[in-house]
Design an enzyme around this catalytic site. Sequence first.
Site, PDB file in Angstrom:
ATOM      1  N   HIS A 357     -32.342  70.395  90.984  1.00 18.99           N
ATOM      2  CA  HIS A 357     -31.800  70.059  89.676  1.00 18.99           C
ATOM      3  C   HIS A 357     -30.449  69.377  89.786  1.00 18.99           C
ATOM      4  O   HIS A 357     -29.782  69.442  90.822  1.00 18.99           O
ATOM      5  CB  HIS A 357     -31.773  71.277  88.745  1.00 18.99           C
ATOM      6  CG  HIS A 357     -30.842  72.398  89.073  1.00 18.99           C
ATOM      7  ND1 HIS A 357     -29.677  72.619  88.386  1.00 18.99           N
ATOM      8  CD2 HIS A 357     -30.917  73.405  89.970  1.00 18.99           C
ATOM      9  CE1 HIS A 357     -29.090  73.712  88.845  1.00 18.99           C
ATOM     10  NE2 HIS A 357     -29.811  74.207  89.809  1.00 18.99           N
ATOM     11  N   ASP A 367     -23.926  74.847  93.308  1.00 13.78           N
ATOM     12  CA  ASP A 367     -25.152  74.998  92.516  1.00 13.78           C
ATOM     13  C   ASP A 367     -25.101  74.034  91.350  1.00 13.78           C
ATOM     14  O   ASP A 367     -24.401  74.301  90.364  1.00 13.78           O
ATOM     15  CB  ASP A 367     -25.262  76.444  92.020  1.00 13.78           C
ATOM     16  CG  ASP A 367     -26.499  76.682  91.169  1.00 13.78           C
ATOM     17  OD1 ASP A 367     -27.349  75.776  91.086  1.00 13.78           O
ATOM     18  OD2 ASP A 367     -26.604  77.768  90.579  1.00 13.78           O
ATOM     19  N   GLU A 404     -32.170  72.946  84.484  1.00 14.92           N
ATOM     20  CA  GLU A 404     -32.670  74.081  85.274  1.00 14.92           C
ATOM     21  C   GLU A 404     -31.952  75.350  84.898  1.00 14.92           C
ATOM     22  O   GLU A 404     -32.561  76.414  84.787  1.00 14.92           O
ATOM     23  CB  GLU A 404     -32.498  73.791  86.773  1.00 14.92           C
ATOM     24  CG  GLU A 404     -33.178  74.806  87.686  1.00 14.92           C
ATOM     25  CD  GLU A 404     -32.320  76.016  88.049  1.00 14.92           C
ATOM     26  OE1 GLU A 404     -32.837  76.931  88.681  1.00 14.92           O
ATOM     27  OE2 GLU A 404     -31.124  76.042  87.688  1.00 14.92           O
ATOM     28  N   HIS A 532     -21.810  80.118  89.201  1.00 12.43           N
ATOM     29  CA  HIS A 532     -21.851  79.902  87.737  1.00 12.43           C
ATOM     30  C   HIS A 532     -20.487  80.058  87.050  1.00 12.43           C
ATOM     31  O   HIS A 532     -20.422  80.410  85.873  1.00 12.43           O
ATOM     32  CB  HIS A 532     -22.900  80.810  87.073  1.00 12.43           C
ATOM     33  CG  HIS A 532     -24.310  80.436  87.422  1.00 12.43           C
ATOM     34  ND1 HIS A 532     -25.407  81.061  86.882  1.00 12.43           N
ATOM     35  CD2 HIS A 532     -24.808  79.482  88.256  1.00 12.43           C
ATOM     36  CE1 HIS A 532     -26.522  80.505  87.373  1.00 12.43           C
ATOM     37  NE2 HIS A 532     -26.174  79.555  88.210  1.00 12.43           N
TER      38      HIS A 532
HETATM   39 ZN   LIG Z   1     -29.204  76.036  90.649  1.00 15.89          ZN
END
Ligand SMILES: [Zn+2]
Length: 766
Positions: A357, A367, A404, A532
């Site tokens: 993604h 990420d 995603e 995150h």
């Molecule tokens: Zn991810």
Amino acid sequence: MLLARGTALGLLPLLAASTTPGFAQAATEKEPAALAGYSTAASAAERGWESKFRALPSTDNLREYMRHLSARPHNVGSPYDKENAEWILAHFKEWGLDAEIETFYVLFPTPRERALELVAPTTFKAKLQEPPVAVDPTSNQQSEQLPTYNAYSIDGDVTAPLVYVNQGVRSDYEQLDRMGISVKGAIVIARYGGAWRGIKPKVAAEHGAVGCIIYSDPRDDGYSVGDTFPNGAYRPQDGVQRGAVTDTLYEGDPLTPGYGSTKDAKRLPIKDNPLITKIPVLPISYGDAQPLLAAIGGQAVPPAWRGGLPITYHVGPGPAKVHLRVESNWDIKPIYDVIARIPGSEFPGQWILRGNHHDAWVNGAEDPISGQVALLEEARSMGELVKQGWRPKRTIIFCAWDGEEPGLLGSTEWVETHQDELRKKAVMYVNSDSNGRGFLGVEGSHTLEHFINGVMRDVPDPETKLSVWKRSQLRAIANARNESRRQELRSRGDLHIEALGSGSDYTPFLDFAGIASMNLGFYGESGGGIYHSVYDDFYWYTHFGDTDFVYGRALAQVSGTALMRMADAELLPFGFHDFADTVHSYVGELKDYLKAQQTDVEETNKELDEGVFTAVVDPKKSSIPPPRKAVPPYLNFAPLENADAALTASALRYTRALSLAQGAGEFDPQPVARINELLIESERKLTTQAGLPGRPWFKHQIYAPGAYTGYGVKTLPAVREAMEQDKWKEADDQIPLVAKVLEDEAALIEQATSLLEASSKTASAK
Ligand SMILES: [Zn+2]
């Protein structure tokens, strides 16, 4: 959304040792054996192109792509998300790929109101803010940062006593029952970990809680583990893990289950949507959590529930009482999947897919960009090979997914939209989501286990110069529990790959469409606690991640080699002996589980009769004996055992036929074309139209994410999950259905074997 993995590569006892030599040996061997599925001549040519490919990915390019793609927050719906999609599109085109953006329209809630305060016995207002860090140049882009929240939390405004529920998974509530604590009418506070975060509000609501707070405990990814950012890689006191918290019924846009969320698609109403949580949820930092936890009274927690904060952890309920308010903008937003193709020269209708993604919660350097940049270098390098004259036999499709993070939206909507075509054409899907330093983690379909082991032997680990495979094998030996396991690891079969649960874009491919899939990524030597948060950015990654991008290059080398090797094979290099062996172990696990449950329940009931539970606890503390249960009935595993035996026999026959055909040095194209069709179908055969009981979207009968684990896989899920939920009748009913799936798979393998045996005879007659 992929969480740092804990995969252990182990070893399965194999029917046949690998024919591919290790990397170190390959260098000294004059003539390496032909690649599986290749004639002798084609194998030599393929190896030539593959080594040309592996020389191309550049660490400087990886770094520059990351610098650009993570320069600003690029969550779904943000201007930079769209800009990145267009930037990726332009690069695919520049490299000569046939590329386009496919747009979908999805429900994507963003925060409107967030409030959390302690109202008794003292007061405290949670900050709910991640402050900029002076040395980190992108941490101050606050006007573009999505505030800390859990997407798809229902709107709500609640005030209630607080209860600490450890990780908030079902076993934690069993423990609370034993302590005589109910969460009915309470707000629960759970630490991250133990299951996917969406499970925590689900289980809390099932137990009658009215609100759910999830926090990052320093024990898990903060100062208990290592120095905190910016001095180290771990979570600082105000760092928050954002993330989606849907139910586990299906993946993708909550409003369009099972079909694409195109512009004019019919949509379910938002109200009472089955994926949206039943109670409001909010994630917080340990800075915000500490005053709340410190105010909880009642019993001290069981030892395993203690976190890393300098307080005594209590369970409650109260006297801490909190006010929680969450409200979202419930908007439909566009998402932009970038899809790029290199058309196949011989079998354009057979697709080898590769995805990662591009959307993030904030800047998302690790990420997802650390995986995305590897994908981009694979695409650029293959574009380069095409200019040099290489043509893949099969079509290679690169997919940069959007959406995603909120729920695998981009990949799921694309798979649902193209499901009929994909079920006909897709050979394999290779996913990554993020990348670090260390060992290659591989999870995937076990029909690909032998294949990926071969690829791992041909790629060097950038720091030790062993092959990626050798390094994994040696670590497995170092971690082995006993001598027999070490023996097994040294006797040189394939390293075992783990099964896929959920947590990234492979899920719709594997679980919904039945496409053989793998997830790849290096991990283990670059941990951290920025997942995150706003601190997952270029500064963090270039100080604490794969700082010189050599593992990014290695990921591109592993993944690209796998794509090329599958795309160019004459006979698709699927294998069944690892698969049969793995299924055999799963069947054994089910039988062992039943036996253990029967023994456990019998013992518990006996101890209840003897008064053990009341005798051994401190009479001044409240403790409730476990409930008396009926002993689980015997189940009829015979259909599954017969299917398992049929599968093992057919797999053995196929392996022998393959080795004979391979030995002949060439393949007869006509029967091989039909065998390939069967091989492509082999993963589809493992699905049923009806899907899992209660979760029809999940069609795969060997692998599924657990309804109560989320990330964690449940194998033979229809039977296993029924057993784990004490639904013994359902388990008994599901056994013959799963057995039928395995019998059908065995029949397909038999059919492929007969064709292969016949083709060897034709070849040797020539
Ligand atoms: Zn991810």
